[in-house]
Design a protein around this motif. Structure first.
Motif, PDB file in Angstrom:
ATOM      1  N   TYR A   1       0.822  -1.214   0.000  1.00  0.00           N
ATOM      2  CA  TYR A   1       0.000   0.000   0.000  1.00  0.00           C
ATOM      3  C   TYR A   1       0.858   1.267   0.000  1.00  0.00           C
ATOM      4  O   TYR A   1       0.644   2.182  -0.797  1.00  0.00           O
ATOM      5  CB  TYR A   1      -0.933  -0.007   1.214  1.00  0.00           C
ATOM      6  N   LEU A   2       1.828   1.326   0.893  1.00  0.00           N
ATOM      7  CA  LEU A   2       2.680   2.518   0.973  1.00  0.00           C
ATOM      8  C   LEU A   2       3.431   2.737  -0.330  1.00  0.00           C
ATOM      9  O   LEU A   2       3.543   3.868  -0.823  1.00  0.00           O
ATOM     10  CB  LEU A   2       3.662   2.381   2.139  1.00  0.00           C
ATOM     11  N   GLY A   3       3.948   1.643  -0.916  1.00  0.00           N
ATOM     12  CA  GLY A   3       4.649   1.768  -2.184  1.00  0.00           C
ATOM     13  C   GLY A   3       3.750   2.274  -3.293  1.00  0.00           C
ATOM     14  O   GLY A   3       4.161   3.095  -4.130  1.00  0.00           O
ATOM     15  N   TYR A   4       2.506   1.803  -3.311  1.00  0.00           N
ATOM     16  CA  TYR A   4       1.563   2.227  -4.353  1.00  0.00           C
ATOM     17  C   TYR A   4       1.255   3.720  -4.238  1.00  0.00           C
ATOM     18  O   TYR A   4       1.232   4.442  -5.238  1.00  0.00           O
ATOM     19  CB  TYR A   4       0.269   1.418  -4.262  1.00  0.00           C
ATOM     20  N   ILE A   5       1.033   4.181  -3.014  1.00  0.00           N
ATOM     21  CA  ILE A   5       0.767   5.606  -2.795  1.00  0.00           C
ATOM     22  C   ILE A   5       1.958   6.450  -3.250  1.00  0.00           C
ATOM     23  O   ILE A   5       1.793   7.497  -3.891  1.00  0.00           O
ATOM     24  CB  ILE A   5       0.476   5.866  -1.302  1.00  0.00           C
ATOM     25  N   ASN A   6       3.162   5.990  -2.942  1.00  0.00           N
ATOM     26  CA  ASN A   6       4.366   6.721  -3.363  1.00  0.00           C
ATOM     27  C   ASN A   6       4.516   6.727  -4.877  1.00  0.00           C
ATOM     28  O   ASN A   6       4.965   7.705  -5.471  1.00  0.00           O
ATOM     29  CB  ASN A   6       5.598   6.116  -2.696  1.00  0.00           C
ATOM     30  N   LYS A   7       4.144   5.611  -5.499  1.00  0.00           N
ATOM     31  CA  LYS A   7       4.184   5.538  -6.976  1.00  0.00           C
ATOM     32  C   LYS A   7       3.286   6.602  -7.595  1.00  0.00           C
ATOM     33  O   LYS A   7       3.673   7.303  -8.535  1.00  0.00           O
ATOM     34  CB  LYS A   7       3.779   4.144  -7.425  1.00  0.00           C
ATOM     35  N   GLU A   8       2.081   6.746  -7.055  1.00  0.00           N
ATOM     36  CA  GLU A   8       1.143   7.728  -7.593  1.00  0.00           C
ATOM     37  C   GLU A   8       1.703   9.148  -7.471  1.00  0.00           C
ATOM     38  O   GLU A   8       1.604   9.943  -8.410  1.00  0.00           O
ATOM     39  CB  GLU A   8      -0.195   7.626  -6.850  1.00  0.00           C
ATOM     40  N   ASN A   9       2.293   9.460  -6.334  1.00  0.00           N
ATOM     41  CA  ASN A   9       2.836  10.802  -6.130  1.00  0.00           C
ATOM     42  C   ASN A   9       4.117  11.027  -6.937  1.00  0.00           C
ATOM     43  O   ASN A   9       4.375  12.131  -7.419  1.00  0.00           O
ATOM     44  CB  ASN A   9       3.089  11.045  -4.645  1.00  0.00           C
ATOM     45  N   PHE A  10       4.913   9.970  -7.071  1.00  0.00           N
ATOM     46  CA  PHE A  10       6.147  10.080  -7.868  1.00  0.00           C
ATOM     47  C   PHE A  10       5.810  10.371  -9.326  1.00  0.00           C
ATOM     48  O   PHE A  10       6.425  11.258  -9.952  1.00  0.00           O
ATOM     49  CB  PHE A  10       6.947   8.777  -7.762  1.00  0.00           C
ATOM     50  N   ILE A  11       4.846   9.651  -9.873  1.00  0.00           N
ATOM     51  CA  ILE A  11       4.451   9.857 -11.261  1.00  0.00           C
ATOM     52  C   ILE A  11       3.877  11.259 -11.456  1.00  0.00           C
ATOM     53  O   ILE A  11       4.042  11.875 -12.514  1.00  0.00           O
ATOM     54  CB  ILE A  11       3.432   8.779 -11.699  1.00  0.00           C
ATOM     55  N   HIS A  12       3.246  11.773 -10.422  1.00  0.00           N
ATOM     56  CA  HIS A  12       2.655  13.115 -10.498  1.00  0.00           C
ATOM     57  C   HIS A  12       3.719  14.187 -10.765  1.00  0.00           C
ATOM     58  O   HIS A  12       3.430  15.216 -11.399  1.00  0.00           O
ATOM     59  CB  HIS A  12       1.912  13.423  -9.201  1.00  0.00           C
ATOM     60  N   ILE A  13       4.948  13.948 -10.307  1.00  0.00           N
ATOM     61  CA  ILE A  13       6.008  14.949 -10.477  1.00  0.00           C
ATOM     62  C   ILE A  13       7.119  14.458 -11.421  1.00  0.00           C
ATOM     63  O   ILE A  13       8.225  14.994 -11.400  1.00  0.00           O
ATOM     64  CB  ILE A  13       6.629  15.334  -9.115  1.00  0.00           C
ATOM     65  N   LYS A  14       6.830  13.457 -12.238  1.00  0.00           N
ATOM     66  CA  LYS A  14       7.867  12.839 -13.059  1.00  0.00           C
ATOM     67  C   LYS A  14       8.565  13.829 -13.993  1.00  0.00           C
ATOM     68  O   LYS A  14       9.737  13.657 -14.323  1.00  0.00           O
ATOM     69  CB  LYS A  14       7.286  11.687 -13.872  1.00  0.00           C
ATOM     70  N   ASP A  15       7.855  14.873 -14.402  1.00  0.00           N
ATOM     71  CA  ASP A  15       8.453  15.853 -15.316  1.00  0.00           C
ATOM     72  C   ASP A  15       9.252  16.925 -14.584  1.00  0.00           C
ATOM     73  O   ASP A  15       9.863  17.791 -15.216  1.00  0.00           O
ATOM     74  CB  ASP A  15       7.357  16.520 -16.161  1.00  0.00           C
ATOM     75  N   GLU A  16       9.254  16.870 -13.266  1.00  0.00           N
ATOM     76  CA  GLU A  16       9.968  17.875 -12.471  1.00  0.00           C
ATOM     77  C   GLU A  16      11.190  17.305 -11.773  1.00  0.00           C
ATOM     78  O   GLU A  16      11.853  18.002 -10.999  1.00  0.00           O
ATOM     79  CB  GLU A  16       9.032  18.458 -11.399  1.00  0.00           C
TER      80      GLU A  16
END
Length: 294
Positions: free
Chosen positions: A234-249
Motif C-alpha cells: 500500500y505505501l509503495g503504491y501511494i508513493n508511486k502515484e505521487n512520484f508519477i505526479h512529479i515525473k516531469d519535475e
C-alpha cells in the motif's frame, strides 16, 4: 455516514454526486475512506476531509470525462444525488463499455510499465538517483495491468489481496514477478514505521491535501491486523502515484531522493535493479502478446 448532511455541510447540493471506492464494494476495511465523486466540472485536486469521525476523499469530476482510469473509478457508482439524471445516463454509458475500459487501462498500464523499465535502465547507465524509483513504479504499473485484465479495479489498500486471489492463468502467472520485484517479503514493523514517516512527508510535499491522515489510518489498521505485506504494498503504491505526479519535475527535485529512499524502500544494487527491470519488461511484453492474440 450521513451523506445528506455531508453534502449540505460542504455546499455541494447543486451537483450530481456518487459514492465509489471501497465503501461501495462488498469488501472494505474499517480504515477505508468514503470516496465521494462530485460532478462539478472542476479540475481541482481531490480533498481528504474529516467528517463525523470518518475520512472522506472528495473527488472533483466531470460528466464529459474521457480518461480511462477515471472512468473506471466511476464504474458502479452509487448515486447519492442526481436531480437531472445526467449522472445516471453517464454511468450507463460507462457500464456499456466497461470491458473495453478495463482492456484499455491494462494496455496503458503495460506501456507505462515498459517506459518505467527503460527509465530504470537509462538511470543505471547515467547514475540517475531516481533509477530505483522508476523500477518500483514499473512493478506497480504491471500490478495495475494484471488487475485490470481480471476486470478488477486497482485499489491501493486491496490490490495485493486481489492479486493473491486471482485464478491461475497465463497472465496471472506474472503476479509472482510483481511481488518479487516490489519486495513485500522485506516488510517488518520497524521498516514499515520508517516507510510511513517518509511516505507521509512525501504526500504532504506533493499533495498537501490531508491525505497523510488517511495514510496513517490505513497503516494503523494494517499493523494492528498483522497485515505487514499489505501495508508495504500500500505505501509503495501511494508513493508511486505521487512520484508519477512529479515525473516531469525530477531534474529540479533531486533532493526528494532522501525521502524516497526510505518511502519506496529502494534497491541500491544496480545489478539486481537491472535484473528486476528486465523481469518486469519481459512480463509486460509477454502479456501484450497474449492479449493481442486473444
Amino acid at each position: 455516514m450521513d451523506f445528506k448532511k455531508f453534502i449540505e455541510t460542504q455546499k455541494l447540493s447543486d451537483h450530481p454526486i456518487g459514492l465509489g471506492g471501497c465503501r461501495n464494494m462488498d469488501s472494505f476495511f474499517d480504515s477505508c475512506d468514503y470516496d465521494i465523486m462530485v460532478f462539478d466540472e472542476n479540475r481541482s485536486n481531490r480533498e481528504v476531509i474529516s467528517f463525523e469521525n470518518n475520512l472522506v476523499t472528495l473527488h472533483h469530476a466531470s460528466l464529459s470525462e474521457t480518461n480511462t482510469k477515471k472512468l473506471l473509478q466511476y464504474d458502479n457508482l452509487k448515486i447519492l444525488q442526481d436531480a437531472s439524471w445526467n449522472l445516471k445516463i453517464f454511468l450507463s454509458k460507462i457500464s456499456e463499455k466497461r470491458n473495453s475500459l478495463f482492456s484499455d487501462f491494462a494496455k496503458n498500464s503495460l506501456i507505462e510499465s515498459i517506459f518505467c523499465c527503460q527509465k530504470t535502465k537509462d538511470g543505471i547507465q547515467n547514475d540517475d538517483v531516481f533509477a530505483s524509483c522508476w523500477q518500483k513504479c514499473a512493478s506497480y504499473y504491471l500490478a495495475d495491468a494484471i488487475s485490470s485484465l481480471n476486470n478488477s479495479p486497482s485499489s491501493p489498500s486491496h490490490l495485493l489481496d486481489s492479486l493473491r486471489k486471482f485464478e491461475k492463468t497465463s497472465i496471472n502467472n506474472h503476479i509472482s514477478n510483481v511481488l518479487q520485484t516490489i519486495g513485500i517479503e522485506r516488510a517488518t514493523p520497524t521498516l514499515l514505521e520508517r516507510m510511513l514517516k517518509s511516505s507521509i512527508g512525501f504526500s504532504d510535499l506533493i499533495e498537501n491535501n490531508n491525505h497523510s491522515e488517511l495514510i496513517q489510518k490505513k497503516y494503523d489498521y494494517f499493523l494492528n491486523n498483522s497485515m505487514l505485506s499489505d501495508c508495504y504494498f500500500y505505501l509503495g503504491y501511494i508513493n508511486k502515484e505521487n512520484f508519477i505526479h512529479i515525473k516531469d519535475e525530477l531534474n529540479r527535485r533531486s533532493d526528494l531522493i532522501h525521502l524516497l529512499k526510505i518511502a519506496f524502500d529502494i534497491e541500491s544494487d544496480s545489478n539486481l535493479l537491472l535484473q528486476q527491470a528486465e523481469t518486469i519488461q519481459t512480463s509486460c511484453n509477454d502479456i501484450l502478446e497474449i492479449t493481442s492474440s486473444s
